[in-house]
Design a protein around this motif. Structure first.
Motif, mmCIF file in Angstrom:
data_model
loop_
_atom_site.group_PDB
_atom_site.id
_atom_site.type_symbol
_atom_site.label_atom_id
_atom_site.label_comp_id
_atom_site.label_asym_id
_atom_site.label_seq_id
_atom_site.Cartn_x
_atom_site.Cartn_y
_atom_site.Cartn_z
ATOM 1 N N ALA A 1 -41.767 45.035 -9.716
ATOM 2 C CA ALA A 1 -43.094 44.988 -9.132
ATOM 3 C C ALA A 1 -43.214 46.179 -8.203
ATOM 4 O O ALA A 1 -43.105 46.098 -6.991
ATOM 5 C CB ALA A 1 -43.282 43.688 -8.353
ATOM 6 N N ASP B 1 -49.271 46.177 -18.190
ATOM 7 C CA ASP B 1 -49.671 47.506 -17.735
ATOM 8 C C ASP B 1 -48.515 48.494 -17.855
ATOM 9 O O ASP B 1 -48.697 49.637 -18.264
ATOM 10 C CB ASP B 1 -50.155 47.454 -16.284
ATOM 11 N N TYR B 2 -47.327 48.037 -17.503
ATOM 12 C CA TYR B 2 -46.150 48.896 -17.560
ATOM 13 C C TYR B 2 -45.883 49.371 -18.988
ATOM 14 O O TYR B 2 -45.639 50.559 -19.222
ATOM 15 C CB TYR B 2 -44.940 48.130 -17.024
ATOM 16 N N GLU C 1 -48.646 42.986 -14.608
ATOM 17 C CA GLU C 1 -47.838 44.158 -14.278
ATOM 18 C C GLU C 1 -47.014 44.628 -15.477
ATOM 19 O O GLU C 1 -46.923 45.826 -15.751
ATOM 20 C CB GLU C 1 -46.899 43.845 -13.115
#
Length: 251
Positions: A4, A209-210, A206
């Motif tokens: 994160a 998106d990563y 997250e």
């Protein structure tokens, strides 16, 4: 790996890009005075310059014979060319990619997304260095404290960090049968999270998106002919070229 990421000292690389063509997103970027690369999907401030938009390159044309729908951003390559932090470690990226059978551009994309090539980046959760390794993960892949340095201190060494991170990424690619997106999701969220999701990308914003960031950056970094060959090989085998048995490198 739990990443994160909100890097200290503003070193995050944000490349929130779409996975599907033709809906290519914009890529903005700049290199700061320390030589750290910064990328984003919008103009965060006046330092950011647009060099890729929606399937078209700013002041550049796609090379002849390029695969349909492929991205090509020569100005993205130029950003890396002037990044002193990237240039300081590119030989180490090449070494690790060769040692672990990884594609150089994929490893480069992961490091750019993880840390912007900042060897001293530390996340709030304790992930360290260029590939933002958690200490427990680093131990799994051969990094140990010694009489002179703690494990965390060793992870700030670029070569140690890249070799350990490359080893982990190569292991994930083998574990997930060459499925790059699953390996990237596991690098971000942990292989357990991917397995609990039924061997799919977990429904974490997250992590999704990563995977998009790294995938699109990777594709933009590939030379056009390599991208075309890779797509052909992947479509027929499901495995990226160069994947196979994992050698070891001394950390």
């Amino acid at each position: 790996m739990h990443t994160a990421r909100r890097w200290l000292q503003g070193t995050a690389v944000a490349l929130v890009l779409s996975l599907s063509a033709p809906a290519w997103a914009e890529i903005w970027g700049f290199v700061d005075k320390r030589g750290v690369s910064h990328f984003a999907d919008h103009q965060v401030d006046r330092r950011y310059e647009l060099f890729y938009r929606g399937g078209q390159q700013r002041a550049a044309r796609k090379p002849p014979g390029m695969a349909p729908g492929a991205a090509y951003a020569p100005q993205l390559q130029a950003r890396f060319a002037v990044s002193t932090s990237y240039k300081a470690v590119r030989h180490l990226i090449r070494e690790a990619a060769t040692a672990y059978g990884l594609e150089y551009e994929l490893l480069k994309a992961v490091i750019a997304t993880e840390s912007g090539f900042n060897a001293h980046a530390v996340s709030p959760k304790g992930a360290v260095g260029l590939m933002q390794l958690m200490p427990d993960t680093a131990r799994r892949f051969g990094v140990k404290a010694d009489t002179h340095q703690t494990l965390q201190e060793r992870l700030t060494d670029p070569r140690t960090n890249i070799l350990a991170g490359a080893s982990y990424l190569a292991w994930l690619l083998k574990y997930f049968d060459g499925e790059t997106e699953l390996a990237l999701a596991a690098y971000n969220a942990g292989e357990g999270a991917v397995m609990r999701a039924g061997r799919r990308i977990p429904n974490y914003r997250e992590t999704r998106d990563y995977v998009r960031k790294v995938t699109q950056l990777h594709q933009n970094l590939l030379p056009p002919r390599t991208l075309s060959r890779q797509r052909t090989a992947t479509s027929s085998t499901g495995i990226l070229p160069g994947q196979g048995a994992l050698p070891t490198a001394k950390l």
